[in-house]
Design a protein around this motif. Structure first.
Motif, PDB file in Angstrom:
ATOM      1  N   ARG A  18     -28.978  33.625 -46.286  1.00  0.00           N
ATOM      2  CA  ARG A  18     -29.229  34.936 -46.890  1.00  0.00           C
ATOM      3  C   ARG A  18     -29.209  34.843 -48.404  1.00  0.00           C
ATOM      4  NH1 ARG A  18     -25.346  39.216 -44.101  1.00  0.00           N
ATOM      5  NH2 ARG A  18     -23.912  37.725 -44.960  1.00  0.00           N
ATOM      6  N   SER A  19     -28.375  33.970 -48.957  1.00  0.00           N
ATOM      7  CA  SER A  19     -28.278  33.864 -50.413  1.00  0.00           C
ATOM      8  C   SER A  19     -29.571  33.353 -51.035  1.00  0.00           C
ATOM      9  CB  SER A  19     -27.110  32.960 -50.818  1.00  0.00           C
ATOM     10  OG  SER A  19     -27.398  31.611 -50.518  1.00  0.00           O
ATOM     11  N   MET A  20     -30.428  32.721 -50.236  1.00  0.00           N
ATOM     12  CA  MET A  20     -31.695  32.205 -50.756  1.00  0.00           C
ATOM     13  C   MET A  20     -32.833  33.211 -50.610  1.00  0.00           C
ATOM     14  SD  MET A  20     -30.497  29.561 -51.957  1.00  0.00           S
ATOM     15  CE  MET A  20     -31.973  28.823 -52.620  1.00  0.00           C
ATOM     16  N   GLU A  21     -32.565  34.338 -49.966  1.00  0.00           N
ATOM     17  CA  GLU A  21     -33.584  35.374 -49.847  1.00  0.00           C
ATOM     18  C   GLU A  21     -33.806  36.015 -51.214  1.00  0.00           C
ATOM     19  OE1 GLU A  21     -32.813  38.253 -46.797  1.00  0.00           O
ATOM     20  OE2 GLU A  21     -32.157  36.713 -45.388  1.00  0.00           O
ATOM     21  N   ALA A  72     -27.844  33.753 -55.344  1.00  0.00           N
ATOM     22  CA  ALA A  72     -27.098  32.530 -55.651  1.00  0.00           C
ATOM     23  C   ALA A  72     -27.351  32.064 -57.084  1.00  0.00           C
ATOM     24  CB  ALA A  72     -27.467  31.423 -54.662  1.00  0.00           C
ATOM     25  N   ASP A  73     -28.499  32.452 -57.668  1.00  0.00           N
ATOM     26  CA  ASP A  73     -28.836  32.084 -59.047  1.00  0.00           C
ATOM     27  C   ASP A  73     -28.254  33.038 -60.078  1.00  0.00           C
ATOM     28  OD1 ASP A  73     -30.448  30.029 -58.068  1.00  0.00           O
ATOM     29  OD2 ASP A  73     -32.223  31.322 -58.012  1.00  0.00           O
ATOM     30  N   PHE A  74     -27.727  34.169 -59.623  1.00  0.00           N
ATOM     31  CA  PHE A  74     -27.300  35.206 -60.570  1.00  0.00           C
ATOM     32  C   PHE A  74     -25.955  34.828 -61.179  1.00  0.00           C
ATOM     33  CE2 PHE A  74     -26.323  39.300 -62.307  1.00  0.00           C
ATOM     34  CZ  PHE A  74     -27.560  39.824 -62.609  1.00  0.00           C
ATOM     35  N   ASP A  75     -26.016  34.145 -62.319  1.00  0.00           N
ATOM     36  CA  ASP A  75     -24.797  33.712 -63.006  1.00  0.00           C
ATOM     37  C   ASP A  75     -24.655  34.474 -64.319  1.00  0.00           C
ATOM     38  OD1 ASP A  75     -26.703  32.586 -64.643  1.00  0.00           O
ATOM     39  OD2 ASP A  75     -26.252  30.517 -64.091  1.00  0.00           O
ATOM     40  N   ILE A  76     -23.690  34.090 -65.144  1.00  0.00           N
ATOM     41  CA  ILE A  76     -23.447  34.819 -66.383  1.00  0.00           C
ATOM     42  C   ILE A  76     -24.635  34.745 -67.332  1.00  0.00           C
ATOM     43  CG2 ILE A  76     -22.245  32.896 -67.514  1.00  0.00           C
ATOM     44  CD1 ILE A  76     -20.425  35.185 -68.769  1.00  0.00           C
ATOM     45  N   HIS A  77     -25.370  33.643 -67.322  1.00  0.00           N
ATOM     46  CA  HIS A  77     -26.542  33.514 -68.197  1.00  0.00           C
ATOM     47  C   HIS A  77     -27.640  34.497 -67.761  1.00  0.00           C
ATOM     48  CE1 HIS A  77     -24.548  30.062 -69.868  1.00  0.00           C
ATOM     49  NE2 HIS A  77     -24.496  29.504 -68.674  1.00  0.00           N
ATOM     50  N   THR A  78     -27.833  34.604 -66.451  1.00  0.00           N
ATOM     51  CA  THR A  78     -28.821  35.555 -65.926  1.00  0.00           C
ATOM     52  C   THR A  78     -28.396  36.980 -66.242  1.00  0.00           C
ATOM     53  OG1 THR A  78     -29.220  34.015 -64.110  1.00  0.00           O
ATOM     54  CG2 THR A  78     -30.145  36.217 -63.878  1.00  0.00           C
ATOM     55  N   ASN A 126     -20.484  41.844 -56.720  1.00  0.00           N
ATOM     56  CA  ASN A 126     -19.145  41.710 -56.124  1.00  0.00           C
ATOM     57  C   ASN A 126     -19.228  41.754 -54.598  1.00  0.00           C
ATOM     58  OD1 ASN A 126     -17.939  41.484 -58.619  1.00  0.00           O
ATOM     59  ND2 ASN A 126     -17.314  43.621 -58.717  1.00  0.00           N
ATOM     60  N   TRP A 127     -20.072  42.645 -54.079  1.00  0.00           N
ATOM     61  CA  TRP A 127     -20.272  42.712 -52.621  1.00  0.00           C
ATOM     62  C   TRP A 127     -20.851  41.393 -52.110  1.00  0.00           C
ATOM     63  CZ3 TRP A 127     -24.997  42.279 -50.126  1.00  0.00           C
ATOM     64  CH2 TRP A 127     -24.979  42.521 -48.742  1.00  0.00           C
ATOM     65  N   ALA A 128     -21.851  40.864 -52.812  1.00  0.00           N
ATOM     66  CA  ALA A 128     -22.471  39.599 -52.396  1.00  0.00           C
ATOM     67  C   ALA A 128     -21.447  38.464 -52.414  1.00  0.00           C
ATOM     68  CB  ALA A 128     -23.659  39.269 -53.305  1.00  0.00           C
ATOM     69  N   ASN A 129     -20.522  38.508 -53.360  1.00  0.00           N
ATOM     70  CA  ASN A 129     -19.448  37.525 -53.394  1.00  0.00           C
ATOM     71  C   ASN A 129     -18.570  37.619 -52.155  1.00  0.00           C
ATOM     72  OD1 ASN A 129     -18.488  35.556 -55.507  1.00  0.00           O
ATOM     73  ND2 ASN A 129     -19.459  37.122 -56.772  1.00  0.00           N
ATOM     74  N   GLY A 132     -20.033  36.124 -49.171  1.00  0.00           N
ATOM     75  CA  GLY A 132     -20.235  34.675 -49.216  1.00  0.00           C
ATOM     76  C   GLY A 132     -21.640  34.248 -49.614  1.00  0.00           C
ATOM     77  N   MET A 133     -22.377  35.126 -50.265  1.00  0.00           N
ATOM     78  CA  MET A 133     -23.754  34.798 -50.650  1.00  0.00           C
ATOM     79  C   MET A 133     -23.844  34.149 -52.018  1.00  0.00           C
ATOM     80  SD  MET A 133     -25.781  38.117 -49.366  1.00  0.00           S
ATOM     81  CE  MET A 133     -25.212  38.993 -47.943  1.00  0.00           C
ATOM     82  N   THR A 134     -22.780  34.232 -52.776  1.00  0.00           N
ATOM     83  CA  THR A 134     -22.755  33.615 -54.093  1.00  0.00           C
ATOM     84  C   THR A 134     -21.312  33.283 -54.453  1.00  0.00           C
ATOM     85  OG1 THR A 134     -23.364  33.850 -56.431  1.00  0.00           O
ATOM     86  CG2 THR A 134     -22.615  35.837 -55.320  1.00  0.00           C
TER      87      THR A 134
END
Length: 199
Positions: A18-21, A72-78, A126-129, A132-134
């Protein structure tokens, strides 16, 4: 024990898949699992459209026609880049008009609007965390200031009386808005709340 371990593995595999969707699909999953009002859902769908335009903008910048990011790509830089995008989108639309063909012109956003969008996005991440998606916590290292509102100005009793006495019978729409303004000033509700009242 083996059956239990296999179920854990398959659950983490599901979260990884799901994290890759596309991020908008995961966002819709978040909305379907949340108990939001219809207005709140509309606000979140505006953010989904913001994310899709951001994705199109990044594709133009990187010259990759199908540039896409997922949760999964959504990090602090994004997150920081997306904040910049929200703050500058009124200028970006001039540079890349093809992205904006199907939407109305983007006005310069105020600080409070950007903060509200980022706060809603933070709740989604936070929900995605939790799901377990990120593993990223992009908003932990990013300061979101408090919203800033102007100083309210109160009408004097004389000003209110003057408004009440103003004759607007030839302009029924102005009369309606004057009465609505006086009512909401007296009870402290917004015009949108007033419109939601039923007789």
């Amino acid at each position: 024990l083996k059956v239990y371990m296999d179920s854990l593995d398959s659950g983490s595999e599901l979260a990884d898949n799901r994290s890759m969707e596309p991020i908008e699909a995961i966002y819709e999953l978040y909305l379907s699992n949340s108990d939001f009002s219809e207005n709140r859902r509309k606000q979140h769908r505006v953010i989904i459209r913001d994310l899709l335009r951001y994705q199109a903008y990044k594709a133009k910048m990187s010259r990759v026609s199908l540039w896409q990011f997922n949760i999964a790509d959504f990090d602090i830089h994004t997150a920081r880049d997306f904040r910049f995008f929200l703050e500058q989108e009124h200028l970006i639309q001039i540079q890349y008009p093809e992205i904006y063909r199907e939407c109305r012109p983007i006005e310069k956003r105020g600080k409070n609007t950007v903060l509200a969008k980022l706060s809603a996005l933070r709740a989604f991440v936070n929900w995605a965390n939790k799901e377990g998606m990120t593993t990223h916590h992009p908003f932990q290292g990013m300061k979101l200031d408090d919203s800033v509102y102007g100083e309210p100005y109160l009408l004097t009793v004389e000003e209110i009386s003057q408004l009440k006495r103003t004759r607007l019978h030839r302009h029924p729409m102005l009369e309606y808005y004057r009465d609505a303004f006086l009512f909401q000033s007296a009870v402290g509700c917004r015009l949108s709340d007033l419109k939601a009242f039923r007789a």
